[in-house]
Design a protein around this motif. Structure first.
Motif, short mmCIF file in Angstrom:
data_model
loop_
_atom_site.label_atom_id
_atom_site.label_comp_id
_atom_site.label_asym_id
_atom_site.label_seq_id
_atom_site.Cartn_x
_atom_site.Cartn_y
_atom_site.Cartn_z
N LEU A 611 0.85 -1.19 0.00
CA LEU A 611 0.00 0.00 0.00
C LEU A 611 0.89 1.24 0.00
CD1 LEU A 611 -2.89 -0.73 2.55
CD2 LEU A 611 -2.84 -1.09 0.08
N THR A 612 0.52 2.20 -0.86
CA THR A 612 1.28 3.43 -0.99
C THR A 612 0.36 4.62 -0.80
OG1 THR A 612 2.76 2.36 -2.57
CG2 THR A 612 2.79 4.76 -2.51
N LEU A 613 0.82 5.60 -0.04
CA LEU A 613 0.04 6.80 0.22
C LEU A 613 0.49 7.91 -0.73
CD1 LEU A 613 -1.93 8.50 2.03
CD2 LEU A 613 0.08 9.05 3.43
N TYR A 614 -0.51 8.56 -1.35
CA TYR A 614 -0.29 9.76 -2.14
C TYR A 614 -1.05 10.89 -1.45
CZ TYR A 614 1.46 6.74 -5.87
OH TYR A 614 2.17 5.82 -6.61
N ARG A 615 -0.34 11.79 -0.84
CA ARG A 615 -0.97 12.85 -0.04
C ARG A 615 -1.51 13.95 -0.93
NH1 ARG A 615 3.38 14.92 3.76
NH2 ARG A 615 1.62 15.98 4.76
N GLY A 616 -2.76 14.35 -0.66
CA GLY A 616 -3.40 15.37 -1.47
C GLY A 616 -2.95 16.77 -1.12
N THR A 617 -3.02 17.66 -2.12
CA THR A 617 -2.66 19.07 -1.92
C THR A 617 -3.82 20.01 -2.25
OG1 THR A 617 -1.88 19.47 -4.17
CG2 THR A 617 -0.30 18.53 -2.61
N LYS A 618 -4.98 19.50 -2.54
CA LYS A 618 -6.17 20.19 -3.04
C LYS A 618 -6.22 20.23 -4.56
CE LYS A 618 -6.01 24.19 -1.03
NZ LYS A 618 -6.56 25.22 -1.88
N THR A 619 -5.07 20.25 -5.23
CA THR A 619 -5.03 20.34 -6.70
C THR A 619 -4.24 19.22 -7.34
OG1 THR A 619 -3.11 21.80 -6.61
CG2 THR A 619 -5.29 22.85 -6.66
N SER A 620 -3.47 18.49 -6.55
CA SER A 620 -2.63 17.43 -7.09
C SER A 620 -2.27 16.46 -5.99
CB SER A 620 -1.37 18.03 -7.73
OG SER A 620 -0.59 18.68 -6.74
N LEU A 621 -1.29 15.59 -6.27
CA LEU A 621 -0.82 14.62 -5.29
C LEU A 621 0.68 14.76 -5.09
CD1 LEU A 621 -2.74 11.49 -6.64
CD2 LEU A 621 -3.32 12.82 -4.61
N ARG A 622 1.13 14.57 -3.86
CA ARG A 622 2.54 14.62 -3.56
C ARG A 622 3.21 13.29 -3.88
NH1 ARG A 622 2.02 17.47 2.40
NH2 ARG A 622 0.98 19.36 1.67
N ALA A 623 4.52 13.25 -3.73
CA ALA A 623 5.27 12.01 -3.97
C ALA A 623 4.77 10.90 -3.08
CB ALA A 623 6.75 12.26 -3.74
N SER A 624 4.87 9.69 -3.55
CA SER A 624 4.32 8.53 -2.84
C SER A 624 5.21 8.12 -1.67
CB SER A 624 4.17 7.36 -3.80
OG SER A 624 5.45 6.96 -4.29
N MET A 625 4.57 7.43 -0.72
CA MET A 625 5.30 6.82 0.38
C MET A 625 4.62 5.50 0.75
SD MET A 625 4.12 9.32 3.55
CE MET A 625 4.72 8.22 4.83
N GLU A 626 5.42 4.44 0.87
CA GLU A 626 4.86 3.13 1.22
C GLU A 626 4.41 3.14 2.67
OE1 GLU A 626 5.94 -1.64 1.06
OE2 GLU A 626 7.12 -0.19 -0.09
N ILE A 627 3.22 2.62 2.93
CA ILE A 627 2.67 2.69 4.29
C ILE A 627 2.31 1.32 4.87
CG2 ILE A 627 1.81 5.05 4.17
CD1 ILE A 627 -0.91 3.92 3.40
N ALA A 628 2.27 0.27 4.05
CA ALA A 628 1.89 -1.03 4.61
C ALA A 628 2.11 -2.14 3.62
CB ALA A 628 0.43 -1.03 5.06
N THR A 629 2.26 -3.33 4.16
CA THR A 629 2.18 -4.57 3.38
C THR A 629 0.97 -5.33 3.88
OG1 THR A 629 4.58 -4.67 3.12
CG2 THR A 629 3.34 -6.72 2.77
N VAL A 630 0.09 -5.71 2.97
CA VAL A 630 -1.17 -6.33 3.37
C VAL A 630 -1.13 -7.83 3.14
CG1 VAL A 630 -2.46 -4.22 2.95
CG2 VAL A 630 -2.23 -5.89 1.11
N LEU A 631 -2.17 -8.48 3.62
CA LEU A 631 -2.24 -9.93 3.55
C LEU A 631 -2.56 -10.41 2.14
CD1 LEU A 631 -4.38 -10.53 6.77
CD2 LEU A 631 -1.89 -10.68 6.55
N GLY A 632 -1.95 -11.48 1.73
CA GLY A 632 -2.29 -12.08 0.45
C GLY A 632 -3.71 -12.63 0.49
N GLY A 633 -4.46 -12.41 -0.57
CA GLY A 633 -5.82 -12.94 -0.63
C GLY A 633 -6.88 -12.04 -0.05
#
Length: 638
Positions: A611-633
């Motif tokens: 999972l990757t977070l793209y933080r909003g700025t009201k008009t666009s998105l900032r650079a991505s940052m990985e925030i989690a690894t989720v379960l398979g399935g």
């Protein structure tokens, strides 16, 4: 101790504007902000309105007194307690509370509804009775029930209060009386059977169950009277200098208050007795050791600290009314309760005067007002502009996701409001039937976010009401034929009528608006929002992304993989679109709203199990940052 015992031992027209042509971003009609809804309200209030939020004044349960009406209008008072007794039933009580709420105007309270309270403990302490209200047994009787029975009953009692327009119950009593033999000598609690039992474990378990039931009934409970009145012999309403010489700062008798808070009580009432082992120089209600030290520090309580009565109680009669209010706020309190509304002008004047001479006290007033407003937000009395914050499912102030595991368990994936996570919660097994799950906002009108799920086999749409604490109530069918729709999102109030709606795309690429009723259903018919939506392979609701005051959508172009922001116009249509990001090829798009706590809506993307977070700025998105690894399935839904 409360002296209230003695008083009675067409659907709106939808405008549509549609444009698929890229163009410059629409200009925001609301000033950009990084603040929470409560902070936004606070910022636009005058100091007099902020001070008004620090007061809860009395009015007879049978009608609105002129003094109370004046206090709301002229002193900007933000909370009211119904006093005395009414046996006229729910309808009559609703008329009183509606009259009160009508006075919460933009000039009076900045348009923020009142917190309206009643003492509805049971037994000898039940202010509202008559048709539509159960006869509630005493707490001592309730303490003999199983906690599950009590929680269920309290849910019913809470719903009755809510139907009467009461949104705060000054209960449960979390005081422990040491023994049955001492109870008759314990004037404020035991003499009236107000205790759940005679051990902290019994009292704590039942106080928690009572609080949980009230929250499930959409009423805010109040744990009282910290740090306990179960060991005193005199009544603070009728006697000055009441002392508890036993209770300590680490006393086991404090545990029931923690339990009630765990059950959902975000109001905590402070006793006006003196606790010689804690602070021998001050009544608890004036003690920073009790409020700032024990309540805020030791317990970590972040809700509203409300005083016991500071208007008529003999325990505080040695101080002038204005001094009482100032000392309570200076000790860390938030909400001055005065059953006698005629005391409010003097008290408010004293607070404003002290604010003008002490920057420290002014900061304390501001902090208290913001805490009151924040809890009002969590009670559903303050909503974000444009849409309900649908994604804070457990109402802890942070945006969440939903997951269905490979074994069919529906989980709440809890955010921490700082771009991270809290522990997951299993909501329900048996959700393998669903091919779509949505956080739908307050779809049934009880102030708590709800979940929608679509059954894969036949396309029936189910509503699962939330309980306000991250739990899930039994579901019911609210629609059929939804399997023909290729995308469904829950944007919040897209039509501008105050109720959360749904948007769905059909096989021909037409986007339709399905308007919510506000009571857990959908209005008959649907409204065409626009065509051409089969050119997108991902559509997600993002809340008010551009902070214009209306909910928006983000869609991914099937060919270019560009992301476009589609701005809602607040009346069921789209105003314009704007390109906000590129390179979204194989990513699953989700939105939790504001995931990182900066007041702006964000996007979350899933690629494989990352999972990757793209933080909003009201008009666009900032650079991505990985925030989690989720379960398979597992399947995630934003």
């Amino acid at each position: 101790m409360d002296n209230r015992i003695r008083a009675g031992a067409a659907a709106a027209t939808v405008a549509m504007v549609w444009s698929l042509a890229p163009g410059p971003p629409a200009q925001a009609t609301v000033a950009p902000t990084n603040r929470t809804p409560a902070q936004e309200v606070f910022a636009r209030m005058s100091d007099a309105q902020r001070v008004g939020q620090l007061f809860m004044v009395g009015t007879p349960a049978t009608g609105v007194s002129s003094t109370t009406a004046s206090a709301i209008t002229n002193l900007h008072v933000g909370s009211v307690i119904l006093t005395g007794r009414s046996t006229a039933g729910v309808t009559a009580a609703r008329a009183v509370t509606a009259s009160l709420q009508a006075k919460a105007t933009s000039s009076a309270t900045a348009g923020i509804p009142l917190a309206i309270a009643a003492d509805q403990e049971g037994g000898l302490v039940q202010v509202l009775e008559g048709s539509g209200f159960s006869t509630i047994p005493s707490a001592l009787t309730q303490g003999g029930w199983s906690t599950s029975t009590l929680e269920s009953s309290a849910t019913t009692w809470g719903r009755q209060l809510r139907s009467a327009g009461v949104n705060v119950n000054l209960a449960p009593v979390a005081d422990t009386v040491p023994s049955a033999s001492f109870a008759p000598h314990n004037a404020p609690i035991g003499a009236y059977d107000r205790e759940f039992g005679f051990t902290p474990s019994t009292v704590g378990a039942h106080a928690q169950a009572f609080a949980q039931g009230m929250r499930a009934g959409a009423v805010m409970p109040t744990a009282k009277h910290f740090p306990g009145l179960g060991r005193v012999t005199a009544n603070t309403d009728t006697t000055s200098g009441v002392k508890d010489t036993t209770t300590t700062r680490t006393d086991p008798y404090l545990a029931p208050f923690r339990a009630a808070v765990t059950g959902g009580a975000e109001f905590l009432m402070i006793s006006s007795a003196i606790y010689t082992q804690i602070d021998a120089a001050n009544p608890a209600v004036f003690s920073s050791t009790v409020i700032d030290g024990m309540v805020r520090g030791d317990m970590g309580f972040r809700g509203v600290v409300v005083s016991d009565d500071l208007g008529n109680a003999k325990a505080v009669s040695a101080w002038l009314p204005g001094t009482r209010a100032v000392k309570f706020i200076a000790a860390g309190g938030d909400l001055v309760l005065t059953v006698d509304p005629s005391q409010a002008p003097t008290m408010a004047t004293a607070i404003r005067s002290q604010m003008s001479t002490s920057a420290t006290f002014r900061s304390q007033v501001y902090a208290a007002a913001l805490r009151v407003l924040t809890v009002k937000q969590r009670m559903g009395l303050i909503r974000p502009d444009g849409s309900v914050r649908a994604t804070d499912y457990d109402e802890d102030g942070a945006a969440d996701l939903l997951s269905v595991t490979s074994s069919g368990v529906l989980q709440l994936v809890r955010g921490n409001d700082r771009a991270g996570w809290r522990s997951r919660v299993n909501l329900s097994a048996g959700f393998g039937f669903a091919d779509l799950v949505l956080l739908a906002g307050d779809f049934d009108g009880d102030t708590h976010p709800d979940v929608l799920a679509r059954r894969r086999s036949d396309g029936e749409l189910f509503l699962y009401p939330g309980d306000g604490r991250g739990g899930l109530r039994p579901g019911r069918v609210i629609g059929a034929g939804w399997s023909t729709l290729t995308a469904v999102v829950a944007p919040g109030d897209f039509s501008g009528d105050g109720h959360p709606d749904l948007l769905a795309r059909d096989g021909a690429g037409i986007l339709w608006l399905y308007r919510g009723t506000g009571t857990g259903g959908l209005l008959l018919g649907r409204t065409k929002v626009g065509a051409g939506w089969n050119g997108f392979d991902g559509i997600t609701a993002v809340g008010d992304f551009d902070r214009s005051g209306t909910p928006d959508l983000v869609a991914r172009d099937v060919t270019t993989k560009w992301l476009y922001l589609y701005r809602g116009n607040g009346a069921g249509g789209i105003t314009i679109r704007a390109h906000i990001n590129s390179g979204w090829g194989a990513l699953q798009i989700m939105s939790t709203g504001d995931f990182d706590g900066d007041g702006l809506s964000d996007l979350i993307a899933r690629s494989g199990n990352s999972l990757t977070l793209y933080r909003g700025t009201k008009t666009s998105l900032r650079a991505s940052m990985e925030i989690a690894t989720v379960l398979g399935g597992e399947t995630l839904f934003g």
